[in-house]
Design a protein around this motif. Structure first.
Motif, PDB file in Angstrom:
ATOM      1  N   GLU A 162      -0.792   2.024  13.529  1.00 17.65           N
ATOM      2  CA  GLU A 162       0.364   2.829  13.882  1.00 17.65           C
ATOM      3  C   GLU A 162       0.497   4.028  12.964  1.00 17.65           C
ATOM      4  O   GLU A 162       1.272   4.916  13.211  1.00 17.65           O
ATOM      5  CB  GLU A 162       1.650   1.981  13.760  1.00 17.65           C
ATOM      6  N   ASP A 163      -0.235   4.009  11.871  1.00 22.15           N
ATOM      7  CA  ASP A 163      -0.107   5.087  10.899  1.00 22.15           C
ATOM      8  C   ASP A 163      -0.534   6.395  11.499  1.00 22.15           C
ATOM      9  O   ASP A 163      -1.555   6.490  12.162  1.00 22.15           O
ATOM     10  CB  ASP A 163      -1.000   4.823   9.678  1.00 22.15           C
ATOM     11  N   ARG A 164       0.228   7.391  11.225  1.00 16.51           N
ATOM     12  CA  ARG A 164      -0.119   8.699  11.754  1.00 16.51           C
ATOM     13  C   ARG A 164      -0.546   9.663  10.681  1.00 16.51           C
ATOM     14  O   ARG A 164      -1.050  10.727  10.973  1.00 16.51           O
ATOM     15  CB  ARG A 164       1.089   9.275  12.498  1.00 16.51           C
ATOM     16  N   SER A 165      -0.251   9.337   9.459  1.00 18.81           N
ATOM     17  CA  SER A 165      -0.661  10.260   8.405  1.00 18.81           C
ATOM     18  C   SER A 165      -0.876   9.443   7.156  1.00 18.81           C
ATOM     19  O   SER A 165      -0.552   8.259   7.109  1.00 18.81           O
ATOM     20  CB  SER A 165       0.442  11.280   8.157  1.00 18.81           C
ATOM     21  N   VAL A 166      -1.368  10.120   6.140  1.00 20.15           N
ATOM     22  CA  VAL A 166      -1.592   9.396   4.901  1.00 20.15           C
ATOM     23  C   VAL A 166      -0.261   9.000   4.261  1.00 20.15           C
ATOM     24  O   VAL A 166      -0.207   8.103   3.433  1.00 20.15           O
ATOM     25  CB  VAL A 166      -2.455  10.260   3.958  1.00 20.15           C
ATOM     26  N   SER A 167       0.807   9.682   4.661  1.00 18.59           N
ATOM     27  CA  SER A 167       2.115   9.357   4.074  1.00 18.59           C
ATOM     28  C   SER A 167       2.880   8.324   4.875  1.00 18.59           C
ATOM     29  O   SER A 167       4.097   8.298   4.864  1.00 18.59           O
ATOM     30  CB  SER A 167       2.972  10.624   3.977  1.00 18.59           C
ATOM     31  N   ASP A 168       2.167   7.506   5.565  1.00 18.40           N
ATOM     32  CA  ASP A 168       2.780   6.434   6.326  1.00 18.40           C
ATOM     33  C   ASP A 168       2.580   5.187   5.493  1.00 18.40           C
ATOM     34  O   ASP A 168       1.444   4.770   5.272  1.00 18.40           O
ATOM     35  CB  ASP A 168       2.004   6.289   7.643  1.00 18.40           C
ATOM     36  N   PHE A 169       3.646   4.636   4.973  1.00 17.39           N
ATOM     37  CA  PHE A 169       3.459   3.503   4.069  1.00 17.39           C
ATOM     38  C   PHE A 169       4.106   2.268   4.640  1.00 17.39           C
ATOM     39  O   PHE A 169       5.231   2.297   5.110  1.00 17.39           O
ATOM     40  CB  PHE A 169       4.094   3.818   2.703  1.00 17.39           C
ATOM     41  N   ARG A 170       3.361   1.204   4.555  1.00 22.26           N
ATOM     42  CA  ARG A 170       3.924  -0.061   4.991  1.00 22.26           C
ATOM     43  C   ARG A 170       3.985  -0.953   3.768  1.00 22.26           C
ATOM     44  O   ARG A 170       2.974  -1.302   3.196  1.00 22.26           O
ATOM     45  CB  ARG A 170       3.024  -0.677   6.058  1.00 22.26           C
ATOM     46  N   ILE A 171       5.193  -1.305   3.380  1.00 25.00           N
ATOM     47  CA  ILE A 171       5.367  -2.128   2.186  1.00 25.00           C
ATOM     48  C   ILE A 171       5.739  -3.520   2.655  1.00 25.00           C
ATOM     49  O   ILE A 171       6.793  -3.726   3.268  1.00 25.00           O
ATOM     50  CB  ILE A 171       6.505  -1.572   1.301  1.00 25.00           C
ATOM     51  N   GLU A 172       4.865  -4.452   2.349  1.00 26.26           N
ATOM     52  CA  GLU A 172       5.118  -5.802   2.836  1.00 26.26           C
ATOM     53  C   GLU A 172       5.997  -6.590   1.893  1.00 26.26           C
ATOM     54  O   GLU A 172       6.277  -6.159   0.781  1.00 26.26           O
ATOM     55  CB  GLU A 172       3.797  -6.520   3.063  1.00 26.26           C
ATOM     56  N   LEU A 211      14.236  -0.320  -1.288  1.00 22.92           N
ATOM     57  CA  LEU A 211      13.761   1.029  -0.999  1.00 22.92           C
ATOM     58  C   LEU A 211      13.061   1.663  -2.183  1.00 22.92           C
ATOM     59  O   LEU A 211      12.324   2.628  -2.029  1.00 22.92           O
ATOM     60  CB  LEU A 211      14.940   1.915  -0.578  1.00 22.92           C
ATOM     61  N   ARG A 212      13.306   1.152  -3.374  1.00 26.23           N
ATOM     62  CA  ARG A 212      12.650   1.749  -4.529  1.00 26.23           C
ATOM     63  C   ARG A 212      11.141   1.656  -4.432  1.00 26.23           C
ATOM     64  O   ARG A 212      10.431   2.441  -5.053  1.00 26.23           O
ATOM     65  CB  ARG A 212      13.113   1.052  -5.821  1.00 26.23           C
ATOM     66  N   ALA A 213      10.651   0.681  -3.663  1.00 24.11           N
ATOM     67  CA  ALA A 213       9.206   0.535  -3.555  1.00 24.11           C
ATOM     68  C   ALA A 213       8.583   1.610  -2.669  1.00 24.11           C
ATOM     69  O   ALA A 213       7.370   1.733  -2.616  1.00 24.11           O
ATOM     70  CB  ALA A 213       8.878  -0.849  -2.986  1.00 24.11           C
ATOM     71  N   ALA A 214       9.409   2.398  -1.996  1.00 27.49           N
ATOM     72  CA  ALA A 214       8.854   3.437  -1.125  1.00 27.49           C
ATOM     73  C   ALA A 214       8.363   4.594  -1.981  1.00 27.49           C
ATOM     74  O   ALA A 214       9.108   5.097  -2.815  1.00 27.49           O
ATOM     75  CB  ALA A 214       9.931   3.926  -0.158  1.00 27.49           C
ATOM     76  N   ARG A 266      11.775  -8.106   5.940  1.00 21.42           N
ATOM     77  CA  ARG A 266      10.403  -8.558   6.104  1.00 21.42           C
ATOM     78  C   ARG A 266       9.404  -7.479   5.720  1.00 21.42           C
ATOM     79  O   ARG A 266       8.370  -7.742   5.158  1.00 21.42           O
ATOM     80  CB  ARG A 266      10.214  -8.943   7.586  1.00 21.42           C
ATOM     81  N   GLU A 267       9.736  -6.296   6.073  1.00 24.78           N
ATOM     82  CA  GLU A 267       8.779  -5.231   5.823  1.00 24.78           C
ATOM     83  C   GLU A 267       9.519  -3.902   5.782  1.00 24.78           C
ATOM     84  O   GLU A 267      10.498  -3.705   6.489  1.00 24.78           O
ATOM     85  CB  GLU A 267       7.764  -5.202   6.960  1.00 24.78           C
ATOM     86  N   LEU A 268       9.007  -3.021   4.956  1.00 23.82           N
ATOM     87  CA  LEU A 268       9.590  -1.699   4.823  1.00 23.82           C
ATOM     88  C   LEU A 268       8.543  -0.702   5.287  1.00 23.82           C
ATOM     89  O   LEU A 268       7.447  -0.647   4.744  1.00 23.82           O
ATOM     90  CB  LEU A 268       9.921  -1.486   3.341  1.00 23.82           C
ATOM     91  N   ARG A 269       8.876   0.059   6.274  1.00 22.47           N
ATOM     92  CA  ARG A 269       7.916   1.070   6.707  1.00 22.47           C
ATOM     93  C   ARG A 269       8.494   2.452   6.412  1.00 22.47           C
ATOM     94  O   ARG A 269       9.585   2.788   6.864  1.00 22.47           O
ATOM     95  CB  ARG A 269       7.635   0.951   8.197  1.00 22.47           C
ATOM     96  N   VAL A 270       7.767   3.208   5.655  1.00 22.77           N
ATOM     97  CA  VAL A 270       8.216   4.543   5.285  1.00 22.77           C
ATOM     98  C   VAL A 270       7.288   5.538   5.933  1.00 22.77           C
ATOM     99  O   VAL A 270       6.106   5.573   5.621  1.00 22.77           O
ATOM    100  CB  VAL A 270       8.177   4.728   3.754  1.00 22.77           C
ATOM    101  N   ILE A 329      12.649   5.844   7.524  1.00 13.57           N
ATOM    102  CA  ILE A 329      12.504   4.555   6.851  1.00 13.57           C
ATOM    103  C   ILE A 329      12.995   3.484   7.804  1.00 13.57           C
ATOM    104  O   ILE A 329      14.095   3.571   8.345  1.00 13.57           O
ATOM    105  CB  ILE A 329      13.294   4.537   5.536  1.00 13.57           C
ATOM    106  N   ASP A 330      12.126   2.536   7.995  1.00 15.55           N
ATOM    107  CA  ASP A 330      12.378   1.508   8.976  1.00 15.55           C
ATOM    108  C   ASP A 330      12.305   0.165   8.281  1.00 15.55           C
ATOM    109  O   ASP A 330      11.305  -0.139   7.640  1.00 15.55           O
ATOM    110  CB  ASP A 330      11.243   1.610   9.979  1.00 15.55           C
ATOM    111  N   LEU A 331      13.348  -0.596   8.395  1.00 14.90           N
ATOM    112  CA  LEU A 331      13.327  -1.928   7.788  1.00 14.90           C
ATOM    113  C   LEU A 331      13.272  -2.956   8.890  1.00 14.90           C
ATOM    114  O   LEU A 331      14.104  -2.959   9.790  1.00 14.90           O
ATOM    115  CB  LEU A 331      14.588  -2.126   6.948  1.00 14.90           C
TER     116      LEU A 331
END
Lengths: 337, 883, 288
Positions: free
Chosen positions: B203-213, B229-232, B294-298, B316-318
């Motif tokens: 689903e990532d569209r760019s290098v700045s797409d981060f999925r924090i599990e 959110l600090r982990a983003a 469960r997961e943080l998607r930035v 930011i999607d939680l």
């Protein structure tokens, strides 16, 4: 892994082309092809010019009992100059200068200037009240004779009004008064004898060339243009600053309106205060201008006579959209006149 | 051999083509709900090897890939060494029984070549099956005397209760439905493996797409749910105004204030509130409960057409859910510094899907320093239900909080000793600062997964928010506009905001379209709509006289409608290139009823007009969202993206008919992603964002003021490592150079605003560094029949000195949080330390004039530095029991 | 790109960034004007100024063209007060103007007495209280009609209940030019006051007279330095003020010196001159 030869079928090409086109169109289509709109500038006069000012205790009344009415309140106004707020070089002007009698301006304002082809977005607004000699156009509300006089003298304003008060009196400075046979009524005002004067006319022309801007209303500068639309703004000229007790910049809420000083300027007690009389009186000679007045913010210094005082007050009368403020005589918009 | 393809596949219920209908657990989508369960997109496309190998889609009857040249006898391969697939322990509690079918290429030498999943039974099962089959050895297929490559179908049936797998071998020439000999069903020992996410992030569209599990999220200790959110990477959050007011966010060179530049979604529900009086896009995440995240998607940048309003710096999607090991009934009580007490209760039945849970938390504290006491409570409930292709998710969130506020103090007062850093000014107008927040959000989402790979989602949500704050930043500078000659009663500004929102969302992604063998793609269309009814007011209160109202500044109602529509093409060319091109358009309309508009001050005759000014505006913002990903090597991806977005305006500031009130955002990203599996995943890239018309918060005016065009150029590096089974770490480094491109617009007070070319934007930290480290280990497997273990964590944030207006430079901020916990069976005792270095820092800093000394006869008019103190060292001890 | 890479390195190293405006301070000096010769006041009356102490401050320099209510945020400010001996040429350091760099186009100041929104009565600040709750204390001698009149005036300049609260009294007018692009290395700003500008407009003639007792005239008449007490035309008594070292003030009699009354024209003239007449000159090129 077995790789199949890439067959560039026409369909594949079409897909590829569609994708590329999509990105291309997206990329360039989204460039700001900004629309443009128009601006209509109205001239408005404050209520008091048309309706006059009533005496009373309210904030908008004259506190010392005089009523004010204006018969003529001719102003020279124009030279609208607008700049795009984030790009000073983008500028539009409506240079027409009109000489208009503000007492004849309808409640909805007079539409005198139009600017077209203004880019969408926010703009700053500036305008001027120059002297009439600059190349002005006479508005129908102004008599030819008055217009001629204004041009000849390069006046900005020509005002003719009257103060009335049932038991009004005029107490001109003793050092300057020429009573010419009139008898004082027995009252004294700071060492000056008073004479009955239930009605005092005032009439004068004034050179008070001023440039106003950048104007703002409710802390929002200028105006916004939307594509294809017409925005309407108004340059509003106030009429009661002659009766202020100071030169408030911005909020006029703390002002007290007083008119006795003007009645006291009738040196020859003929019932009319003229420019010549105003020029002869120094502010200190009027006991009315006591600690109730604060002249520290005067646009003209030094205030040598009451004509200077009148010009100072007239210079603060340019507003925007009713009560919006316009700093005056700022450096950038000094179209030196 | 395409190991990667197996791992690349999206696993969602949609992708499953089940043989039997018995599935149990809905495989939770690995992607954040807001960006949707996706699509079979990937599933089928990447199930590619068969396609790339020019195989027709798997048919019911498995065919041999061996070209039959002549009518010679062909014999199928035969397994000589087979291993059972281990039943994945994570699926145990869900008590799942399912079937996986693999397409296995048996090479001529008898070893296993390419393996792909024909029928998925869920991620874990697939992986387990693949792992098993790779170890098999065969006698290869023969054509005549010659050994040949062949492809066979291998079904695995995972059954309960004995948690064993029964592999069955079906020769390809036979009907897939039938079964050949069954290997003996052996008892398979439970293999407890902690497996990290292995999927590639399609689903990532760019290098700045981060999925924090979750394991990274929970590594560092947190004082509240939103601290995850600090982990983003690149995100700084500060709590300058207490627990009842939203955080201050800074991301990627944007000072997002209370959320104006970041689109937040929690469980698919949009959180930003448009035109909120306290901040455009106001997002209060105080309701988050850490245990349920469960997961943080930035998603930084605007490259996804699903990103809508407020996505300027990114989204930011939680995703909410409770993973297996945490499920059960859990109670936790905590006590810490400043008389802080927390109570948490969660109910997450073990048999239920990950997304089903209910959690409630309560917090109360006296606060550090003066005037910071507060209480809050929140509840989150979510349930996934339904069966088959269509499943549903219902979610409800309720939050209430109230706290006192300490406002800000002048730096020069702190320096001279007149006020202390954590104090509040000794006047009623400063001591009466407080805030109250209530929020209710509920949503119902339906997820559809077609057997042909098409998928879609529809959702309905509604929310109600009530907010009231009393704050005084400037002291005693204000004058009443309503009352004559009234002023100097203290600038206690009261803001009220009530929003009722309603929204619908829907999207549909087609099944893969395969025009040629080497290319396939899907098309998605979607729409997002919302309606907001907002009432807001702003007054000045006299705190010395029972909060008498002495001025009215704002009294408005706003009705806003936002309709967004998008289309997205997603195409994969061979296995090396993926292109996405989408377009999004949003129509935003605002109807503003400004009851104090055209408010003439005291000088106008009040009877000559009726106060009030109503106006409306509507505008269209549209732009492309494109990205490209090249994957020359299995572990290396090169990503580039370009997108255009917009920032919506504060509705009350619009003029009638203002058609283009939006700032245009142009964003571009380029970078590399390295995926070496658990040992290291690294993303490195650069980004650029241009904003056509930026705004900055002007504390003196109390609102956002235009400042002209701005740009941000920066770089980000983010690494996640799981070197050991029990250790996880993540490190991110973000650098931004945010500059003003043109001078701010002139105003009456500032006719020629000062401007220096390349001048930096204030408040934006140039460097943000974040490190999270977490360890979890079971020391003793059985200590009185229960395992005894522990966990420890560290979180470190660093902000380089931020430029402040007027040439000031804020101090750098370094915050370290640490935690340690011991658990014995269902009981866990944890100790957490926050700001372990006891850094003295300002959660937020401003520069503006204020007068906090009303009786000295002097009014300062130059901008002074003000700060809201950040929390000093604090600790918390908590005890949790999970039943 | 290279520029940004280098920027990256420097920022990593020092974490610094560039901004448009910086904080700055400018030393503030005040001075008067040596009045060696008598000032010519109204109607040719020469006046010798002996003392002209002005309470000055606070001072604000603003970005906009018109200060006042449109200067809620000032560029530079000096929040103290100082007593300026405006008869002395020598500059004295008053303090430091603190603020930020940028253009300044207007100024405003109070004369030792400020008004704030928090209360309607004015605040008598340090310098004004030193002068006895006055903004200006003026002493001198006027020679009108051959008679020397020593005088003193004590003038408080303040906003009142009727005027604008919360705004400094004296503001730059459009008649004055004032513009400076303040940067971080200004040497100093010198304000020079000229007391003769305040005195020039005062009419001292009413304070001398040569009168005898007349019917309908004042009870106390002055004939030069001679005080006549009258009852109509009858002169009741006389006193020679000059011999006592005093001066005869019409209507008041022998006085040590004339105290200019707040209701008098002379007082108004002085007051107007202070606020809308004699402004100081601003000199940015002064090097202390």
């Amino acid at each position: 892994m077995v790789k199949k030869k890439l067959k560039l079928t026409s369909w594949n090409g079409a897909v590829g082309a569609m994708i590329c086109l999509g990105i291309f169109v997206g990329g360039c289509g989204s460039e700001d092809v900004a629309g443009s709109g128009s601006l209509t500038v109205l001239l408005e006069s404050e209520d008091v010019i048309v309706e006059g000012i009533e005496p009373g205790d309210g904030t908008e009344n004259i506190r010392d009992g005089w009523a004010v009415g204006f018969d003529k309140y001719i102003a020279t106004i124009g030279d609208v100059d607008v700049h795009f707020s984030t790009d000073e070089s983008l500028e539009a002007k409506a240079g027409d200068v009109f000489v208009v009698d503000l007492t004849q301006v309808p409640a909805a304002g007079l539409s005198l200037w139009t600017l077209r082809g203004l880019r969408e977005g926010r703009w700053e607004f500036n305008y001027r009240t120059p002297g009439a000699r600059v190349g002005s156009t006479r508005h129908d509300s102004v008599a030819q004779a008055d217009y001629g006089e204004m041009v000849a003298n390069d006046w900005t304003y020509l005002i003719d009004g009257v103060l009335t008060k049932a038991n009004g009196q005029s107490c001109p400075p003793a050092a300057r008064v020429k009573p010419g046979g009139k008898t004082p009524n027995g009252n004294m005002s700071g060492g000056n004898a008073c004479y009955d004067a239930p009605s005092v006319r005032f009439t004068f022309g004034a050179t008070a060339a001023t440039s106003f801007g950048p104007c703002e209303i409710d802390d929002t500068p200028g105006f916004a243009i939307s594509a294809g639309g017409t925005q309407t703004v108004a340059a509003t000229i106030h009429g009661d600053h002659l009766f202020f007790n100071g030169f408030p910049e911005g909020d006029e809420g703390g002002v007290t309106r007083l008119a006795q000083w003007l009645a006291d300027c009738d040196l020859n007690l003929d019932g009319t205060v003229t420019r010549a009389e105003l020029e002869q009186i120094a502010p200190s000679q009027l006991p009315e201008l006591d600690e109730r007045y604060q002249l520290g913010g005067s646009p003209i210094t030094p205030l040598e006579n009451m004509y200077d005082y009148v010009i100072s007050q007239l210079k603060t009368q340019g507003h925007f959209q009713g009560e919006g403020e316009c700093p005056f005589d700022g450096v950038e918009h000094d179209h030196k006149d | 051999m395409d190991e990667k393809t197996t791992h690349q596949r999206e696993h969602s219920p949609l992708s499953r083509q089940r043989g039997d209908g018995a599935c149990c657990r809905r495989q939770p989508p690995k992607r954040a709900a807001g960006f949707e369960l996706c699509a079979a997109v990937c599933v089928c496309m990447l199930c590619a090897p068969s396609a790339w190998a020019q195989e027709p889609p798997a048919s019911a009857a498995g065919e041999s890939s061996a070209p039959v040249a002549e009518p010679v006898a062909v014999s199928p391969p035969r397994a000589v060494l087979s291993t059972e697939a281990a039943y994945p322990p994570e699926a145990l509690t869900a008590r799942c029984e399912t079937r996986v079918e693999l397409l296995v290429t048996v090479l001529a030498n008898g070893s296993v070549g390419e393996v792909s999943v024909a029928i998925s039974g869920g991620q874990e099962f697939d992986d387990a099956a693949v792992a098993a089959v790779r170890q098999w050895r065969f006698e290869p297929a023969q054509r005549g005397e010659r050994a040949i490559d062949s492809r066979i179908r291998v079904p695995f049936q995972f059954t309960l209760p004995r948690a064993e797998s029964v592999p069955a071998l079906a020769p390809s020439t036979e009907d897939a439905g039938s079964r050949a000999d069954q290997a003996p069903a052996d008892e398979a020992p439970l293999d407890v493996t902690v497996r990290g996410e292995r999927q590639s992030r399609t689903e990532d569209r760019s290098v700045s797409d981060f999925r924090i599990e979750r394991d990274v999220i929970v590594a560092a200790p947190r004082q509240e749910g939103a601290d995850v959110l600090r982990a983003a990477p690149g995100l700084y959050i500060g709590r300058a105004e207490g627990p009842a007011v939203a955080h201050n966010y800074m991301l990627r060179g944007f000072d997002a204030d209370h959320g104006q530049d970041i689109e937040f979604r929690v469980g698919g529900l949009p959180i930003n509130m448009p035109s909120h009086i306290h901040g455009q896009g106001y997002s209060d995440l105080g309701f988050l409960i850490g245990d349920t995240i469960r997961e943080l998607r930035v998603t930084e940048g605007v490259y996804d057409p699903r990103q809508g309003d407020f996505a300027v710096a990114g989204s930011i999607d939680l995703r909410l859910g409770v993973e297996d090991r945490d499920r059960g009934v859990r109670l936790r009580s905590g006590y810490g510094s400043w008389n802080t007490f927390r109570q948490f209760v969660m109910w997450a039945p073990r048999e239920a899907p990950e997304e089903t849970f209910g959690a409630v938390q309560y917090m109360r504290t006296d606060g550090f320093g003066e005037n910071r006491a507060g209480q809050s409570g929140s509840g989150i409930f979510q349930h996934r239900f339904g069966d088959g292709a269509l499943t549903f998710r219902a979610i409800g969130i309720l939050h209430v909080a109230r706290s006192d506020l300490a406002g800000v103090v002048r730096q020069d007062d702190v320096d001279s000793g007149r006020a202390c850093f954590t104090c509040v000014y000794p006047y009623p107008t400063a001591q009466a600062q407080n805030a109250l927040a209530n929020r209710f959000l509920a949503g119902l989402f339906a997820d559809y997964a077609g057997s042909d790979g098409a998928n879609g989602q529809a959702g309905l949500w509604l929310g109600y928010d009530n907010f009231r704050i009393q704050e005084n930043f400037t002291g005693f500078l204000q004058q009443s506009r309503v009352l004559e000659r009234v002023g100097g009663r203290g600038d206690l500004i009261e803001q009220q905001n009530r929003t009722f929102s309603l929204g619908l969302t829907g999207r549909y992604r087609t099944s893969p379209f395969r025009p040629a063998s080497w290319v396939h793609g899907t098309v998605e269309v979607g729409a997002d709509g919302r309606l907001d009814v907002i009432h807001q007011a702003q007054n000045l209160l006299d705190a010395s006289v029972r909060h008498q109202t002495w001025d009215r500044r704002v009294d408005a109602s706003i009705r806003g409608v936002d309709l967004g529509v998008w289309g997205d093409l997603d195409w994969i060319f061979t296995q090396y290139l993926r292109l996405r091109a989408g377009l999004r358009a949003d129509v935003l309309s605002y109807d503003v009823e400004d009851r104090l508009g055209n408010f003439a001050p005291l000088t106008r005759p009040q009877d000559s007009f009726i106060r009030g000014f109503r106006r409306s505006a509507l505008g269209l913002a549209w732009g492309p969202r494109t990205s490209a990903e090249a994957k020359p090597l299995e572990w290396l991806s090169i990503l580039a993206a370009y997108g255009e977005g917009y920032r919506s305006p504060q509705a009350r500031l619009l003029e009638d008919g203002e058609k283009a009130p939006f700032s245009k955002v142009r964003s571009a990203d380029f970078g590399l992603r390295f995926d070496w599996g658990d040992p290291l995943r690294l993303a490195v890239g650069g980004f650029y964002t241009h904003l056509s018309d930026d705004v900055a918060f002007d504390a003196a005016e109390g609102r956002l003021e235009r400042i002209g065009a701005t740009q941000r150029l920066g770089a980000v590096a983010h690494a996640i490592t799981r070197p050991l089974r029990w250790l996880v770490g993540s490190l991110s480094f973000t650098f931004v150079d945010a500059t003003l491109l043109e001078p701010p617009p002139p105003s009456a007070e500032e006719p020629q605003p000062p401007f220096a070319e390349g001048q930096n934007l204030p408040f934006v930290p140039p460097i943000v560094i974040r490190a999270d480290l977490g360890a979890r280990h079971t020391f003793i497997e059985r200590l009185g029949r229960q395992p005894f273990g522990g966990r420890a964590g560290l979180g470190f944030s660093f902000l380089s000195p931020r430029p402040l207006p007027y040439g000031d430079l804020a101090n750098p901020v370094a915050l370290l949080d640490a935690s340690a916990a011991l658990s014995w069976g269902p009981v866990e005792l944890a100790f957490e330390l926050f700001n372990a270095l006891n850094s003295r820092y300002a959660a937020i800093e401003y520069a503006f004039p204020s007068d906090w000394d009303p009786n000295d006869g002097i009014r300062p008019r130059t901008p002074a530095r003000h700060a809201a103190a950040g929390a000093p060292l604090s600790w918390m001890l908590s005890l949790a029991v999970t039943l | 790109m290279r520029r940004h890479a280098l920027a990256l390195i420097t920022v990593v190293a020092a974490g610094c960034a560039k901004t448009g405006q910086t904080r700055t301070s400018v030393p503030l000096f005040v001075a008067g004007t040596n009045v060696t010769e008598p000032v010519v006041a109204a109607f040719g009356v020469p006046v010798t100024i002996e003392r002209a102490d002005l309470a000055f401050g606070p001072l604000y320099l603003c970005a906009g063209a018109t200060a006042g209510d449109l200067c809620d945020t000032a560029r530079l400010e000096w929040l103290e007060t100082v007593v300026v001996d405006t008869t002395l040429d020598e500059p004295a350091r008053a303090g430091e103007l603190l603020g930020v760099t940028g253009t300044v186009r207007s100024w405003m100041y109070d004369l030792g007495i400020s008004s704030q929104l928090t209360r309607t009565q004015p605040f008598i600040l340090g310098a004004a209280s030193q002068l006895g709750a006055a903004s200006l204390v003026l002493e001198g001698r006027a020679v009108a009609d051959g008679i020397e009149v020593p005088f003193t005036a004590s003038v408080p300049i303040q906003q009142t209940d009727d005027t604008e609260l919360g705004v400094p009294v004296v503001r730059k007018s459009t008649s004055e030019s004032f513009f400076r692009d303040v940067d971080s290395d200004e040497s100093a700003l010198l304000l020079r006051f000229d007391p003769s500008a305040w005195v020039r407009g005062i009419d001292f003639r009413p304070y001398v007279s040569r009168e005898t007792c007349t019917s309908g005239g004042p009870t106390i008449a002055c004939d030069g330095g001679l005080e006549r007490t009258c009852d109509g035309e009858t002169e009741l008594s006389t006193r020679d003020c000059t011999a006592m070292g005093y001066v005869c003030i019409p209507g008041a009699g022998c006085r040590e010196r004339l105290t200019i009354d707040q209701q008098s024209e002379a007082y108004r003239s002085l007051r107007n001159a202070l606020v809308s007449g004699g402004r100081p000159s601003f000199n940015w090129d002064y090097v202390p």
